[in-house]
Design an enzyme around this catalytic site. Structure first.
Site, PDB file in Angstrom:
ATOM      1  CB  SER A  10      -0.696  32.654 -15.859  1.00 49.07           C
ATOM      2  OG  SER A  10      -1.931  32.613 -15.161  1.00 49.07           O
ATOM      3  CG  HIS A  35       2.846  32.459 -13.002  1.00 47.70           C
ATOM      4  ND1 HIS A  35       3.774  33.150 -12.245  1.00 47.70           N
ATOM      5  CD2 HIS A  35       1.649  33.058 -12.755  1.00 47.70           C
ATOM      6  CE1 HIS A  35       3.180  34.122 -11.581  1.00 47.70           C
ATOM      7  NE2 HIS A  35       1.882  34.085 -11.873  1.00 47.70           N
ATOM      8  CG  ASP A  37      -1.690  33.189 -11.213  1.00 50.18           C
ATOM      9  OD1 ASP A  37      -0.817  33.955 -10.779  1.00 50.18           O
ATOM     10  OD2 ASP A  37      -1.893  32.995 -12.430  1.00 50.18           O
ATOM     11  CG  MET A  39      -5.630  34.277  -6.841  1.00 52.67           C
ATOM     12  SD  MET A  39      -6.685  35.146  -8.004  1.00 52.67           S
ATOM     13  CE  MET A  39      -5.571  35.310  -9.401  1.00 52.67           C
ATOM     14  CG  HIS A  70       1.630  35.194  -8.341  1.00 51.76           C
ATOM     15  ND1 HIS A  70       1.011  35.952  -9.309  1.00 51.76           N
ATOM     16  CD2 HIS A  70       1.898  36.055  -7.310  1.00 51.76           C
ATOM     17  CE1 HIS A  70       0.918  37.206  -8.885  1.00 51.76           C
ATOM     18  NE2 HIS A  70       1.425  37.289  -7.669  1.00 51.76           N
ATOM     19  CG  MET A  72      -1.603  36.912  -5.988  1.00 51.95           C
ATOM     20  SD  MET A  72      -2.428  36.972  -7.585  1.00 51.95           S
ATOM     21  CE  MET A  72      -2.079  35.327  -8.181  1.00 51.95           C
ATOM     22  CG  MET A 141       1.993  41.764  -9.280  1.00 55.72           C
ATOM     23  SD  MET A 141       1.741  40.209 -10.163  1.00 55.72           S
ATOM     24  CE  MET A 141       0.085  40.404 -10.835  1.00 55.72           C
ATOM     25  N   GLY A 146      -5.340  39.435  -9.091  1.00 59.99           N
ATOM     26  CA  GLY A 146      -6.678  38.925  -8.806  1.00 59.99           C
ATOM     27  C   GLY A 146      -7.349  38.241  -9.989  1.00 59.99           C
ATOM     28  CG  ASP A 175       1.702  37.579 -13.313  1.00 57.63           C
ATOM     29  OD1 ASP A 175       1.004  37.341 -14.314  1.00 57.63           O
ATOM     30  OD2 ASP A 175       1.471  37.113 -12.181  1.00 57.63           O
TER      31      ASP A 175
END
Ligand SMILES: O=C(CO)[C@@H](O)[C@H](O)COP(=O)(O)O
Ligand SMILES: [Fe+2]
Length: 228
Positions: A10, A35, A37, A39, A70, A72, A141, A146, A175
């Site tokens: 990540s 990966h 992320d 958000m 991913h 979020m 998770m 976050g 993760d």
């Protein structure tokens, strides 16, 4: 047993001003995939980046690296087509963020991406089970989503074990807080796709950390196949 050991750094904890270079560095150090992320500041209390950044990364790094997005975000339906157009390989959405997982799975597939389905620590694995036959990967998770650099939640491992027992060939990803100290628990439980952020990216020797994580998972897979 169709699944194999894969390590996906990540890049959340890397120097984001050098994101392209950091992604290349991870691939050069033996990463199997990246990966990424995403958000939105609403589903989680943090903001990262969106599809314009993914498009730039894809252009700079080339067509080969697998991008596991991913997502979020509160409205995962909204970003399927933009992410596909930007060059995402897999779209991993949160079960908690949608009222119609079946339709979203269909839209992701029609856009040409693989499908990942994630659950937060407070969500039971039974909620994911009805969709497991339609997805490519389940993400359990092991921290509250976050932020990178949090403590691994070992009490999520029964979810992984249960999924592995029920869906022997499913890709199962963990993760959050995963590194050399927690990888054995993840591998024994049956995870085969390993996201590791700070433990890899902040290491002086990311190549060795990636190799260590991968070897532990390979050994666990071999042991499971002998035990069958
Ligand atoms: O999705 C998330 C956090 O929400 C993760 O992908 C983390 O960014 C992984 O980082 P580490 O916990 O391994 O430092
Ligand atoms: Fe993540």
């Amino acid at each position: 047993m169709a699944y194999s050991a894969k390590i996906g750094p990540s890049i959340l904890s890397s120097d984001l001003s050098q994101l392209g270079r950091e992604c290349e560095r991870m691939m050069e150090c033996g990463a199997d995939y990246l990966h990424l992320d995403v958000m939105d500041g609403h589903f989680v209390p943090n903001i990262t980046f969106g599809h314009p950044m993914v498009e730039c990364l894809r252009h700079s790094i080339g067509p080969d690296p697998f991008f596991d997005m991913h997502m979020m975000v509160s409205r995962p339906e909204q970003w399927v087509k933009p992410m596909a157009a930007a060059g995402a390989s897999q779209y991993t959405f949160h079960l908690e963020a949608t009222t119609n997982p079946g339709n979203l799975i269909k839209e992701i597939r029609e856009s040409g991406m693989k499908v990942g389905l994630a659950i937060k620590p407070g969500t039971t694995v039974e909620g994911l089970a009805p969709w497991a036959g339609q997805i490519d990967m389940a993400l359990v998770m092991t921290v509250e989503p976050g932020f990178g650099g949090q403590k691994f939640m070992e009490d999520m491992m029964p979810k992984v074990s249960w999924l592995r027992s029920q869906f022997p060939s499913l890709d199962i990803e963990v993760d959050g807080g995963v590194g050399p100290d927690s990888i054995h628990r993840c591998a024994e439980a049956g995870a085969n796709m390993i996201v590791s952020g700070s433990a890899v990216v902040s290491s002086d020797d990311p190549r060795s950390v990636i190799a260590l994580l991968k070897n532990v998972v390979i050994e666990a897979i071999q042991k499971r196949s002998l035990d069958r």
